[in-house]
Design a protein around this motif. Sequence first.
Motif, short mmCIF file in Angstrom:
data_model
loop_
_atom_site.label_atom_id
_atom_site.label_comp_id
_atom_site.label_asym_id
_atom_site.label_seq_id
_atom_site.Cartn_x
_atom_site.Cartn_y
_atom_site.Cartn_z
N THR A 1 1.15 -1.04 0.01
CA THR A 1 0.00 -0.36 -0.33
C THR A 1 0.42 1.37 -0.25
OG1 THR A 1 -0.12 0.07 2.66
CG2 THR A 1 -1.42 -1.62 1.21
N GLU A 2 0.76 2.16 -0.38
CA GLU A 2 1.24 3.33 0.09
C GLU A 2 1.88 3.50 1.61
OE1 GLU A 2 -0.95 7.53 -0.80
OE2 GLU A 2 -1.75 6.03 -3.02
N LYS A 3 1.24 3.72 2.52
CA LYS A 3 1.29 3.48 4.15
C LYS A 3 3.32 2.55 3.86
CE LYS A 3 0.93 2.81 8.49
NZ LYS A 3 -0.12 2.73 10.09
N SER A 4 2.79 1.32 3.04
CA SER A 4 3.16 -0.14 2.81
C SER A 4 4.63 0.57 2.48
CB SER A 4 3.14 -1.07 3.02
OG SER A 4 2.95 -0.92 1.67
N ILE A 5 4.46 1.22 1.42
CA ILE A 5 6.01 1.73 0.85
C ILE A 5 6.96 2.94 1.19
CG2 ILE A 5 6.83 3.04 -1.38
CD1 ILE A 5 6.00 0.50 -1.96
N ARG A 6 5.74 3.68 2.42
CA ARG A 6 6.74 5.24 3.26
C ARG A 6 7.65 4.09 4.36
NH1 ARG A 6 2.24 7.56 5.21
NH2 ARG A 6 0.88 6.39 3.44
N LEU A 7 6.72 2.83 5.04
CA LEU A 7 7.34 2.10 5.65
C LEU A 7 8.47 1.99 6.01
CD1 LEU A 7 4.31 1.33 7.66
CD2 LEU A 7 5.96 2.80 8.16
N LEU A 8 8.59 1.10 4.06
CA LEU A 8 10.18 0.51 3.85
C LEU A 8 11.27 0.78 3.66
CD1 LEU A 8 9.11 -1.14 0.41
CD2 LEU A 8 9.78 -2.23 2.93
N LYS B 1 11.68 3.87 6.54
CA LYS B 1 12.14 3.29 7.52
C LYS B 1 12.48 2.45 8.28
CE LYS B 1 8.58 6.99 8.82
NZ LYS B 1 7.56 7.40 9.48
N ASN B 2 13.05 1.27 7.35
CA ASN B 2 12.80 -0.64 7.32
C ASN B 2 12.13 -0.99 8.34
OD1 ASN B 2 15.29 -1.77 7.15
ND2 ASN B 2 16.76 -1.68 8.91
N GLN B 3 10.88 -0.83 7.55
CA GLN B 3 9.44 -1.40 8.39
C GLN B 3 9.09 -2.63 7.58
OE1 GLN B 3 7.09 1.33 10.33
NE2 GLN B 3 8.70 1.60 12.33
N TYR B 4 8.97 -3.62 8.07
CA TYR B 4 7.79 -3.99 6.97
C TYR B 4 6.93 -4.81 6.76
CZ TYR B 4 13.04 -4.38 4.64
OH TYR B 4 13.87 -3.81 4.10
N ILE B 5 5.86 -4.71 6.19
CA ILE B 5 4.69 -5.31 6.37
C ILE B 5 4.03 -6.35 6.03
CG2 ILE B 5 2.16 -5.04 6.65
CD1 ILE B 5 2.26 -1.78 6.03
N PHE B 6 3.28 -7.11 6.91
CA PHE B 6 3.57 -8.69 6.83
C PHE B 6 1.43 -8.87 6.30
CE2 PHE B 6 7.72 -9.58 6.56
CZ PHE B 6 8.26 -10.02 5.85
N ARG B 7 1.10 -10.01 6.00
CA ARG B 7 -0.29 -10.46 5.94
C ARG B 7 -0.03 -12.00 6.82
NH1 ARG B 7 -5.40 -10.63 2.09
NH2 ARG B 7 -6.74 -11.61 4.20
N VAL B 8 -0.77 -11.77 7.84
CA VAL B 8 -0.29 -13.51 8.92
C VAL B 8 -1.50 -13.86 9.10
CG1 VAL B 8 1.99 -12.51 9.47
CG2 VAL B 8 0.46 -12.36 11.21
N ASP B 9 -1.56 -14.88 9.61
CA ASP B 9 -2.77 -15.98 9.84
C ASP B 9 -2.99 -15.25 11.31
OD1 ASP B 9 -4.64 -17.67 10.62
OD2 ASP B 9 -3.16 -19.15 12.11
N SER B 10 -4.53 -15.27 11.72
CA SER B 10 -4.52 -14.77 13.00
C SER B 10 -4.23 -15.29 14.48
CB SER B 10 -6.53 -14.06 13.03
OG SER B 10 -7.09 -15.66 13.23
N LYS C 1 -5.26 -10.57 10.06
CA LYS C 1 -4.00 -9.89 10.59
C LYS C 1 -3.01 -9.32 10.03
CE LYS C 1 -2.06 -10.61 15.26
NZ LYS C 1 -1.54 -12.04 16.42
N LYS C 2 -2.20 -8.05 10.05
CA LYS C 2 -0.93 -7.25 9.84
C LYS C 2 -0.07 -7.53 10.87
CE LYS C 2 -2.09 -2.61 9.21
NZ LYS C 2 -2.08 -0.86 8.66
N MET C 3 1.39 -7.34 9.85
CA MET C 3 2.33 -7.08 11.51
C MET C 3 3.01 -6.88 10.81
SD MET C 3 2.84 -8.62 14.73
CE MET C 3 2.31 -10.51 14.13
N ILE C 4 3.68 -5.48 11.22
CA ILE C 4 4.39 -4.24 11.46
C ILE C 4 6.41 -5.30 11.89
CG2 ILE C 4 5.07 -1.88 11.07
CD1 ILE C 4 2.59 -1.70 10.96
N VAL C 5 6.90 -5.15 11.15
CA VAL C 5 8.27 -5.51 11.68
C VAL C 5 9.00 -4.56 10.92
CG1 VAL C 5 10.22 -7.39 11.29
CG2 VAL C 5 7.46 -7.94 10.87
N ARG C 6 9.48 -4.29 12.45
CA ARG C 6 10.85 -3.01 11.98
C ARG C 6 12.36 -3.76 12.71
NH1 ARG C 6 8.26 0.00 15.49
NH2 ARG C 6 9.48 -0.82 17.54
N LEU C 7 13.52 -3.68 11.31
CA LEU C 7 14.96 -4.11 11.13
C LEU C 7 14.90 -3.78 12.11
CD1 LEU C 7 14.82 -5.60 7.79
CD2 LEU C 7 14.13 -6.77 10.24
#
Length: 93
Positions: free
Chosen positions: A10-17, A19-28, A74-80
């Motif tokens: 999404t636009e937000k996920s591109i902006r978070l890249l 900042k070294n953050q990645y968004i994944f769609r995960v099991d609930s 559920k989505k998970m934002i992972v910050r490296l």
Amino acid sequence: MDKLGNQVITEKSIRLLQKNQYIFRVDSKTTKTEIRDWIEQFFDVKVEGTNSSSIRTKSRKKENKSNTNYGSWKKMIVRLKDNNNIPFFLNQI
């Protein structure tokens, strides 16, 4: 891992890249520590933190049936940590 789904673009996920953050769609039912450990082992990176949120969709009412929710996930934002990245995502910036 079956619990880790696709990346969310999404636009937000591109902006978070940036900042070294990645968004994944995960099991609930997946926990933050499970995702953290799996990402550190699979991609050989160090995770600084994770945020999660459950996405609920609107309920729909069909004829002669009660309200049902469709497509909750559920989505998970992972910050490296600094100087770590996931090479798979670099080409998509």
